[in-house]
Design a protein around this motif. Structure first.
Motif, PDB file in Angstrom:
ATOM      1  N   THR A  80     -19.918 -20.205   0.832  1.00  0.00           N
ATOM      2  CA  THR A  80     -19.600 -20.738   2.160  1.00  0.00           C
ATOM      3  C   THR A  80     -19.425 -19.610   3.170  1.00  0.00           C
ATOM      4  O   THR A  80     -19.938 -19.683   4.292  1.00  0.00           O
ATOM      5  CB  THR A  80     -18.333 -21.609   2.103  1.00  0.00           C
ATOM      6  N   ARG A 107     -21.859 -19.154   6.393  1.00  0.00           N
ATOM      7  CA  ARG A 107     -21.312 -19.177   7.748  1.00  0.00           C
ATOM      8  C   ARG A 107     -21.627 -17.892   8.502  1.00  0.00           C
ATOM      9  O   ARG A 107     -21.915 -17.911   9.699  1.00  0.00           O
ATOM     10  CB  ARG A 107     -19.812 -19.429   7.699  1.00  0.00           C
ATOM     11  N   ARG A 150     -25.258 -18.007   9.551  1.00  0.00           N
ATOM     12  CA  ARG A 150     -25.389 -18.935  10.687  1.00  0.00           C
ATOM     13  C   ARG A 150     -24.938 -18.273  11.995  1.00  0.00           C
ATOM     14  O   ARG A 150     -25.598 -18.383  13.019  1.00  0.00           O
ATOM     15  CB  ARG A 150     -24.572 -20.206  10.408  1.00  0.00           C
TER      16      ARG A 150
END
Length: 68
Positions: A23, A27, A30
């Motif tokens: 995760t 992130r 992104r």
């Protein structure tokens, strides 16, 4: 997360750790895709690296701890 002692043991907690790392990486990717200046601009890149070094320090701390 509810009390882990009742729901899981050390072996099953690897899934939790793997998901946390995946995760975090997802992130970050992104953010870097959406805001390329975070890595391309010197003033922001320095701040990004400073933030990421917190994770690095955490890993080093774990590596230095003695095991049972």
């Amino acid at each position: 997360m509810e009390t882990a002692e009742k729901l899981a043991d050390e072996d099953t907690m690897f899934y939790e750790l793997e998901d946390a790392v995946a995760t975090m990486i997802r992130r970050c990717i992104r953010c870097f895709e959406s805001y390329p200046g975070l890595l391309n601009k010197k003033k922001y890149r320095f701040r990004v690296l400073k933030i990421m070094q917190k994770a690095e320090k955490f890993i080093l701390k774990i590596e230095e701890e003695k095991t049972i």
